[in-house]
Design an enzyme around this catalytic site. Structure first.
Site, PDB file in Angstrom:
ATOM      1  CG  MET A 162      -1.897  -1.141   1.282  1.00  0.00           C
ATOM      2  SD  MET A 162      -3.118  -0.951   2.613  1.00  0.00           S
ATOM      3  CE  MET A 162      -2.087  -1.133   4.069  1.00  0.00           C
ATOM      4  NE  ARG A 298      -7.040   1.438  10.195  1.00  0.00           N
ATOM      5  CZ  ARG A 298      -7.777   2.508  10.011  1.00  0.00           C
ATOM      6  NH1 ARG A 298      -9.092   2.432  10.129  1.00  0.00           N
ATOM      7  NH2 ARG A 298      -7.228   3.663   9.687  1.00  0.00           N
ATOM      8  CE1 TYR A 430       2.227  -1.845  12.071  1.00  0.00           C
ATOM      9  CE2 TYR A 430       4.170  -1.499  10.726  1.00  0.00           C
ATOM     10  CZ  TYR A 430       3.418  -2.307  11.542  1.00  0.00           C
ATOM     11  OH  TYR A 430       3.875  -3.569  11.831  1.00  0.00           O
ATOM     12  CD  GLU A 431      -1.092  -0.575   7.646  1.00  0.00           C
ATOM     13  OE1 GLU A 431      -1.888   0.108   6.992  1.00  0.00           O
ATOM     14  OE2 GLU A 431      -0.044  -1.014   7.160  1.00  0.00           O
ATOM     15  N   GLY A 432      -2.903   3.565  10.612  1.00  0.00           N
ATOM     16  CA  GLY A 432      -3.770   4.430  11.409  1.00  0.00           C
ATOM     17  C   GLY A 432      -3.340   4.349  12.860  1.00  0.00           C
TER      18      GLY A 432
END
Length: 582
Positions: A162, A298, A430-432
């Site tokens: 991504m 997530r 990471y990933e939000g």
């Protein structure tokens, strides 16, 4: 440094006894999800994790990856391990059988993902990102793109990643500047992305980038972002990797942990041609399409927290059994037992949470009953931000406690305990970030939903707390904690979105703590019933009961603190003038 031992018995306990395995087996397409197959998969996955991936964890951390203008060379042994991973079919464990996968449920994929991360988190990040790419392509790609790329991604012959973050944007994707200019049926991309996990390597024949970019006439902000598939190598007429695309790894990040995982700065269009890419889904809908990838990623991050937690626990337990102090092994000292129980009890309930949420996603995707699908999706929506945030917070805390068990020896690299803490620290970011997960939970999954999904979950927890399920016992401590969660839920719903944001993280941690109490109660009930039936695994079930009891008595009371913070309101944050007070 002891190698990883896959906790297959604990995983089977969760899959077959604590959770409803029959519910998954009854779903369309999961006929092969039978006990013998599950046991065989776990045994073989555990062998691969312990014998192939784990021995590379320490050496990969020490060696890291090598960057040059031609590309990136992974740590020694990683390329061979990845080829074995692909040849063993592991990348396609949950992939569609129509595209070369095994077609197994997510819940089985989750236990395998835990193993990969526990054995070697740097390695595990590569298939995790590929799985997210598969999700995006399956859900939003055109038939042509699926036919061209999906089989290779499912099997792992090609990897995916991504490409979202940019230097000036961070988590604010409204600031994305990467451009996509039309070029016939395709597009040419120009821009730069940072923090791209496994964005460049030589372990696979191609790398498929999923890139957020803007079309020339795109609206401003997040409403003007589109998603593009950009291959490292442009395919020739036979569908094989051919000419190198106009994208390159400009540099790699030098990180606190996960040293064997290349985290790349990717440049698109440096030569002036632009990187050839293909639109995925609809124009200007890239953010929505991206979240298909993000939800899967997530959930995988929560499994990372779980894997690191279990590995750190194993490492600390081994050390505590060997280390002599005061004439006995330190595992016998009360405070060391407290730390080990803290680690193990939270690992147990986190595993249950991760698998339960994976099972909810299976039902949401496969059930032939629309009401069941909707209810399961609502359950997954509530659980995923908790899995990611609470799970990764626990991963860091448990790895940190593992260092404390080692004492001074934990602070030196030779014992290996420090690597788990260094590696785990990225997962809450990471990933939000976990703050973003809290915003998602409170803003989207609670307030926008008007509390319906959360209240349905609370009702299920209440049934366990009251002992209303057949053969269950009442759990008054869980009932008290659930009262606090229900009150906090009402408080945030009444406060509204803006006021709720200041306490969103505390609310998420409250949810995780109470959900953990729910699973601890269920584990205790199952273990008690097994012991009453004269099981021949007395030690195993007594251990599960002891850890569940410890969680209820020593961890669940943290709910009181989190609930008090939520009840205190947002004023302690909102009244602070950032310019004058910070």
């Amino acid at each position: 440094m002891a190698e990883y031992r896959a906790p297959t018995r604990d995983m089977l306990f969760m899959l077959n006894e604590v959770l409803d395995a029959d519910r998954i087996r009854s779903l369309p397409g999961y006929d092969d999800y039978d006990p013998d197959t599950v046991s065989a998969v776990l045994d073989e996955a555990g062998r691969f994790a312990g014998e192939v991936l784990s021995p590379l964890n320490r050496s990969g951390d020490a060696e890291g990856v090598k960057w040059s203008a031609e590309g990136i060379t992974p740590a020694q042994g990683f390329g061979s391990a990845y080829q074995q991973f692909v040849e063993g079919g592991w990348n396609g464990l949950t992939g569609s059988a129509d595209h070369g996968g095994m077609g197994m449920p997510r819940v089985l994929g989750a236990v395998a993902t835990e193993m990969w991360n526990a054995a070697n988190m740097s390695f595990a990040l590569c298939p995790v990102l590929t799985a997210s790419a598969v999700e995006a392509l399956e859900n939003h790609g055109s038939d042509s793109l699926k036919q061209t790329y999906l089989d290779k991604l499912v099997t792992g012959e090609w990897t995916g990643c991504m490409d979202l973050t940019e230097p000036q944007a961070g988590s604010d994707l409204a600031q994305v500047r990467t451009k996509a200019e039309p070029d016939g049926d395709a597009y040419r991309l120009f821009g730069q992305k940072i923090y791209i996990t496994w964005g460049e390597h030589d372990m696979a024949d191609n790398i498929i980038h999923f890139v957020l970019a803007r079309l020339p006439d795109a609206p401003a902000g997040v409403k003007g972002i589109s998603l593009f598939l950009v291959p490292k190598f442009i395919l020739d007429a036979d569908g094989n990797p051919g000419e190198r695309n106009d994208l390159a790894c400009a540099s790699i990040e030098h990180k606190l942990g996960i040293h064997a995982c290349p985290t790349c700065t990717m440049s698109f269009g440096e030569s002036g041609k632009g990187a050839l890419g293909y639109l995925v889904g609809e124009e200007n809908k890239g953010l929505a399409h991206m979240f298909t990838m993000m939800n899967a990623a997530r959930h995988a991050m929560g499994l990372q927290g779980l894997g690191i937690a279990d590995r750190a626990y194993q490492h600390a337990l081994d050390y505590a059994r060997e280390r002599q102090q005061g004439g006995r092994a330190i595992v016998e000292h009360a405070d060391v037992k407290r730390m080990l129980l803290t680690m193990r009890s939270q690992t147990d309930v986190l595993r249950a949470l991760c698998l339960d949420s994976a099972a909810a996603m299976d039902v949401a995707e496969r059930s032939d009953n629309q009401e069941d699908r909707a209810a399961a999706q609502a359950r997954a929506d509530v659980l995923i931000p908790v899995v990611k945030a609470w799970g990764t917070e626990l991963g860091v805390d448990i790895a940190n406690t593992g260092i404390q068990v080692h004492g001074g020896m934990g602070f030196v690299e030779e014992t290996g305990a420090a690597q788990y803490l260094r590696d785990s620290r990225i997962a809450p970011i990471y990933e939000g970030t976990n703050g973003i997960q809290a915003i998602d939970l409170v803003g989207r999954k609670l307030i926008r939903d008007e509390g319906r999904g959360m209240r349905a979950l609370i009702a299920d927890i209440r049934a366990t707390a009251d002992g209303s399920a057949e053969g269950a016992n009442a759990h008054p401590a869980l009932s008290d904690a659930l009262d606090l969660l229900e009150q906090a839920t009402d408080t945030l719903l009444e406060a509204g979105r803006d006021a709720a944001m200041a306490n969103a993280f505390n609310y998420l941690m409250l949810c995780g703590t109470v959900f953990g109490g729910w699973y601890a109660a269920r584990i205790s009930d199952v273990a008690k019933a097994a012991l009453a039936n004269d099981t021949d695994e007395t030690d195993f079930y007594e251990a599960r009961q002891a850890c569940a009891r410890f969680y209820i008595r020593q961890i669940l009371p943290k709910a009181q603190g989190y609930a008090a913070m939520v009840a205190g309101g947002p004023d302690a944050v909102d009244t602070v003038d950032a310019a004058r007070h910070l």
